[in-house]
Design a protein around this motif. Sequence first.
Motif, PDB file in Angstrom:
ATOM      1  N   GLU A   1      17.061  19.134 -20.955  1.00 32.07           N
ATOM      2  CA  GLU A   1      15.640  19.032 -21.309  1.00 32.07           C
ATOM      3  C   GLU A   1      15.243  20.117 -22.292  1.00 32.07           C
ATOM      4  O   GLU A   1      14.486  19.875 -23.241  1.00 32.07           O
ATOM      5  CB  GLU A   1      14.801  19.126 -20.027  1.00 32.07           C
ATOM      6  CG  GLU A   1      13.330  18.764 -20.201  1.00 32.07           C
ATOM      7  CD  GLU A   1      12.483  19.941 -20.706  1.00 32.07           C
ATOM      8  OE1 GLU A   1      11.433  19.693 -21.323  1.00 32.07           O
ATOM      9  OE2 GLU A   1      12.905  21.105 -20.491  1.00 32.07           O
ATOM     10  N   GLN A   2      15.778  21.337 -22.116  1.00 33.76           N
ATOM     11  CA  GLN A   2      15.450  22.441 -23.016  1.00 33.76           C
ATOM     12  C   GLN A   2      15.937  22.159 -24.436  1.00 33.76           C
ATOM     13  O   GLN A   2      15.240  22.465 -25.412  1.00 33.76           O
ATOM     14  CB  GLN A   2      16.058  23.744 -22.503  1.00 33.76           C
ATOM     15  CG  GLN A   2      15.705  24.945 -23.388  1.00 33.76           C
ATOM     16  CD  GLN A   2      16.325  26.234 -22.894  1.00 33.76           C
ATOM     17  OE1 GLN A   2      17.160  26.210 -21.992  1.00 33.76           O
ATOM     18  NE2 GLN A   2      15.927  27.355 -23.461  1.00 33.76           N
ATOM     19  N   VAL A   3      17.124  21.581 -24.560  1.00 34.91           N
ATOM     20  CA  VAL A   3      17.641  21.244 -25.884  1.00 34.91           C
ATOM     21  C   VAL A   3      16.697  20.279 -26.582  1.00 34.91           C
ATOM     22  O   VAL A   3      16.331  20.469 -27.755  1.00 34.91           O
ATOM     23  CB  VAL A   3      19.057  20.633 -25.768  1.00 34.91           C
ATOM     24  CG1 VAL A   3      19.470  19.985 -27.092  1.00 34.91           C
ATOM     25  CG2 VAL A   3      20.065  21.707 -25.373  1.00 34.91           C
TER      26      VAL A   3
ATOM     27  N   ARG B   1      25.780  11.114 -17.431  1.00 31.88           N
ATOM     28  CA  ARG B   1      25.357  12.136 -18.380  1.00 31.88           C
ATOM     29  C   ARG B   1      24.487  11.519 -19.472  1.00 31.88           C
ATOM     30  O   ARG B   1      23.461  12.089 -19.875  1.00 31.88           O
ATOM     31  CB  ARG B   1      26.611  12.797 -18.982  1.00 31.88           C
ATOM     32  CG  ARG B   1      26.376  14.037 -19.797  1.00 31.88           C
ATOM     33  CD  ARG B   1      25.963  15.240 -18.956  1.00 31.88           C
ATOM     34  NE  ARG B   1      26.718  15.389 -17.732  1.00 31.88           N
ATOM     35  CZ  ARG B   1      27.934  15.922 -17.631  1.00 31.88           C
ATOM     36  NH1 ARG B   1      28.529  16.386 -18.704  1.00 31.88           N
ATOM     37  NH2 ARG B   1      28.531  16.048 -16.462  1.00 31.88           N
ATOM     38  N   ILE B   2      24.863  10.362 -19.934  1.00 32.14           N
ATOM     39  CA  ILE B   2      24.103   9.718 -21.009  1.00 32.14           C
ATOM     40  C   ILE B   2      22.751   9.231 -20.488  1.00 32.14           C
ATOM     41  O   ILE B   2      21.760   9.232 -21.229  1.00 32.14           O
ATOM     42  CB  ILE B   2      24.941   8.587 -21.630  1.00 32.14           C
ATOM     43  CG1 ILE B   2      26.139   9.228 -22.361  1.00 32.14           C
ATOM     44  CG2 ILE B   2      24.123   7.736 -22.602  1.00 32.14           C
ATOM     45  CD1 ILE B   2      27.213   8.286 -22.766  1.00 32.14           C
ATOM     46  N   GLN B   3      22.685   8.861 -19.218  1.00 32.92           N
ATOM     47  CA  GLN B   3      21.384   8.515 -18.629  1.00 32.92           C
ATOM     48  C   GLN B   3      20.448   9.717 -18.675  1.00 32.92           C
ATOM     49  O   GLN B   3      19.260   9.589 -19.009  1.00 32.92           O
ATOM     50  CB  GLN B   3      21.567   8.058 -17.177  1.00 32.92           C
ATOM     51  CG  GLN B   3      20.260   7.644 -16.488  1.00 32.92           C
ATOM     52  CD  GLN B   3      19.678   6.372 -17.058  1.00 32.92           C
ATOM     53  OE1 GLN B   3      20.254   5.310 -16.904  1.00 32.92           O
ATOM     54  NE2 GLN B   3      18.530   6.480 -17.713  1.00 32.92           N
ATOM     55  N   GLN B   4      20.958  10.903 -18.370  1.00 32.27           N
ATOM     56  CA  GLN B   4      20.130  12.105 -18.438  1.00 32.27           C
ATOM     57  C   GLN B   4      19.659  12.365 -19.867  1.00 32.27           C
ATOM     58  O   GLN B   4      18.520  12.773 -20.095  1.00 32.27           O
ATOM     59  CB  GLN B   4      20.924  13.308 -17.917  1.00 32.27           C
ATOM     60  CG  GLN B   4      21.173  13.289 -16.409  1.00 32.27           C
ATOM     61  CD  GLN B   4      22.059  14.434 -15.975  1.00 32.27           C
ATOM     62  OE1 GLN B   4      23.223  14.516 -16.360  1.00 32.27           O
ATOM     63  NE2 GLN B   4      21.527  15.342 -15.178  1.00 32.27           N
ATOM     64  N   VAL B   5      20.532  12.130 -20.831  1.00 28.65           N
ATOM     65  CA  VAL B   5      20.177  12.319 -22.244  1.00 28.65           C
ATOM     66  C   VAL B   5      19.080  11.333 -22.643  1.00 28.65           C
ATOM     67  O   VAL B   5      18.101  11.704 -23.318  1.00 28.65           O
ATOM     68  CB  VAL B   5      21.421  12.147 -23.133  1.00 28.65           C
ATOM     69  CG1 VAL B   5      21.031  12.061 -24.610  1.00 28.65           C
ATOM     70  CG2 VAL B   5      22.400  13.302 -22.910  1.00 28.65           C
ATOM     71  N   LEU B   6      19.214  10.089 -22.236  1.00 26.34           N
ATOM     72  CA  LEU B   6      18.207   9.081 -22.572  1.00 26.34           C
ATOM     73  C   LEU B   6      16.864   9.407 -21.927  1.00 26.34           C
ATOM     74  O   LEU B   6      15.804   9.238 -22.554  1.00 26.34           O
ATOM     75  CB  LEU B   6      18.681   7.701 -22.113  1.00 26.34           C
ATOM     76  CG  LEU B   6      19.885   7.120 -22.879  1.00 26.34           C
ATOM     77  CD1 LEU B   6      20.352   5.831 -22.227  1.00 26.34           C
ATOM     78  CD2 LEU B   6      19.551   6.885 -24.338  1.00 26.34           C
ATOM     79  N   ASP B   7      16.910   9.900 -20.692  1.00 31.60           N
ATOM     80  CA  ASP B   7      15.658  10.271 -20.011  1.00 31.60           C
ATOM     81  C   ASP B   7      14.961  11.412 -20.759  1.00 31.60           C
ATOM     82  O   ASP B   7      13.733  11.397 -20.935  1.00 31.60           O
ATOM     83  CB  ASP B   7      15.946  10.693 -18.567  1.00 31.60           C
ATOM     84  CG  ASP B   7      16.388   9.526 -17.693  1.00 31.60           C
ATOM     85  OD1 ASP B   7      16.196   8.361 -18.097  1.00 31.60           O
ATOM     86  OD2 ASP B   7      16.946   9.789 -16.604  1.00 31.60           O
ATOM     87  N   ALA B   8      15.754  12.410 -21.220  1.00 30.60           N
ATOM     88  CA  ALA B   8      15.169  13.535 -21.958  1.00 30.60           C
ATOM     89  C   ALA B   8      14.618  13.073 -23.305  1.00 30.60           C
ATOM     90  O   ALA B   8      13.546  13.522 -23.744  1.00 30.60           O
ATOM     91  CB  ALA B   8      16.218  14.626 -22.162  1.00 30.60           C
ATOM     92  N   ALA B   9      15.322  12.174 -23.966  1.00 28.90           N
ATOM     93  CA  ALA B   9      14.842  11.655 -25.250  1.00 28.90           C
ATOM     94  C   ALA B   9      13.525  10.904 -25.070  1.00 28.90           C
ATOM     95  O   ALA B   9      12.597  11.064 -25.885  1.00 28.90           O
ATOM     96  CB  ALA B   9      15.901  10.732 -25.859  1.00 28.90           C
ATOM     97  N   GLN B  10      13.440  10.107 -24.029  1.00 29.28           N
ATOM     98  CA  GLN B  10      12.207   9.365 -23.761  1.00 29.28           C
ATOM     99  C   GLN B  10      11.045  10.321 -23.505  1.00 29.28           C
ATOM    100  O   GLN B  10       9.935  10.151 -24.031  1.00 29.28           O
ATOM    101  CB  GLN B  10      12.428   8.445 -22.548  1.00 29.28           C
ATOM    102  CG  GLN B  10      11.180   7.735 -22.039  1.00 29.28           C
ATOM    103  CD  GLN B  10      10.714   6.632 -22.964  1.00 29.28           C
ATOM    104  OE1 GLN B  10      11.407   6.288 -23.924  1.00 29.28           O
ATOM    105  NE2 GLN B  10       9.541   6.090 -22.703  1.00 29.28           N
TER     106      GLN B  10
END
Length: 561
Positions: free
Chosen positions: A226-228, A247-256
């Motif tokens: 999230e910080q990134v 891991r990619i789910q976490q990335v997509l959640d942060a992008a959203q």
Amino acid sequence: MSHPHPELKLPPRLPKDGLRIIGLGGLGEIGRNMTVFEHRGRLLVVDCGVLFPEEHQPGIDVILPDFTWIRDRLDKIEAIVLTHGHEDHIGGVPYLLRERADIPVIGSTLTLALIEAKLKEHRIKPVLDAVKEGDRIQRGPFDLEFLAVNHSIPDGLAVAIRTSAGLVLNTGDFKMDQFPLDDRITDLRGFARLGEEGVDVFMTDSTNAEVPGFTMSERELSPAIEQVFRTAPRRVIVSSFASHVHRIQQVLDAAQEHGRKVAFVGRSMVRNMGVARDLGYLTYPEDLVVGFEQLEKMNPRKVAIVCTGSQGEPLAALSRMANREHKIRIGAGDTVLMASSVIPGNENAISNVINGLTRWGAKVVHKGNAKVHVSGHASAGELVYCYNIVKPKHVMPIHGEWRHLQANADLAIRTGIDPERVVIAEDGVVVDLVRGRAKITGKVPAGNVYVDGQTVGGATEATLKDRRTLAEEGVVTVLALVDADTGALAEPPEFLIRGFVHDEQTFSEAVPVVQKTLARAAAEGIGDPQQLEHMITREVGRWSHKKFRRSPLIISIVVDA
């Protein structure tokens, strides 16, 4: 504690009610996982993965298990059981199915979807048999029960194999994340139940056996990711394994959350994420993921890219970006998040990618400077916990280099398991379970099988040695025109040099070496061109090493004048 010995020979005939266990990969290495079980003349294969090449294996795409031992008994294979969908467990399946396409492939829904997509590229239509945790099926003399395990990819399964010889529990890759992103925890109640029944051989993941305590939960990565996304001034580029759905789910959640659109880059990434979304393992709003062409037109502050190349693979997207060979041009203000572990042997390649990205102005966030990765494997505390609840009669550590297997064995012994019942085996070593006792009885071929482009098994250790010599020392071609009547040089030899620091003139001193070699051959009655080429190669090679302390690849060509 049982150790393999180099003097081991082929195993004796398996007793009628015995169970034979042979690891053809994954024992003494991380990757290429494949175990064959033999009982009453039938075979069961658990996993069939690949190993990725290291720097000393130039030109190799992947390394397969050696199928030699089972090749003349392919018709005896009941099924291939896949514990999960990582390449080091499924990547070899297409090559085994090339030899017998109708072997049933058993696995969880996501695992089978990933292998089916891969098999399409090989033009193989497999026989698939989907199972889930709690299922129990019979395949020939093998009674198979599947248990849920948590790993860095959804839908992982352990498999309990019941035979008249005894019960084997194979964990596959696992950890004991108590707060997994998909709320699917490792079935420790099932492990304990099998322990009550009596586990004769417990085959356990050794990758993190040297790591004390318990492996962190995937959820603990969310703040760093999230910080990134919150602080990146321009684009965020995330590299990950193409199978790391969590891991990619976490990335997509942060992008959203931070208003960024996402594009997947890399054939395997696009393919696997499409499969995961179609099956419901990856969830995101329809408009979050866009095509790369659309992303190029957007404000860089609203952009995120998810790509392959977390291990420094030279042809993957991230390496090509670092080398300025990709259409994505890294620039100042870009942030690259390398959200994966370092597979042993890839350290230099990854370091080179990080340096290349930094050179173009990117900020690189990786495991070394931020909490952006947790392992998918059980640490020592988790392994000890499992030994204490299963209380197996024998332990056979799997999935690890030698130090990992040894550390896992030591943990088992510390929990009270008799050291004589802890079996450390390397690839090809045969372990027989007969009348309740498991022991090493022999060894079968289990060498590296190299995939070089479209060629399987064509490249050998000698081929790789030549390639390394070409890369490190260069090549010298000696062209000798020989008088067929006298065996002497018809004219001075030519020396064609590539990649060697000295020029043709330097090799003028090697002319007498060639002349003396041919004179000796003539005196001994040797006139065959191939033999002459071999002799010239050997003598010029010796001269080169003595003169320059270098050993270029010498290629001699003798032409009949």
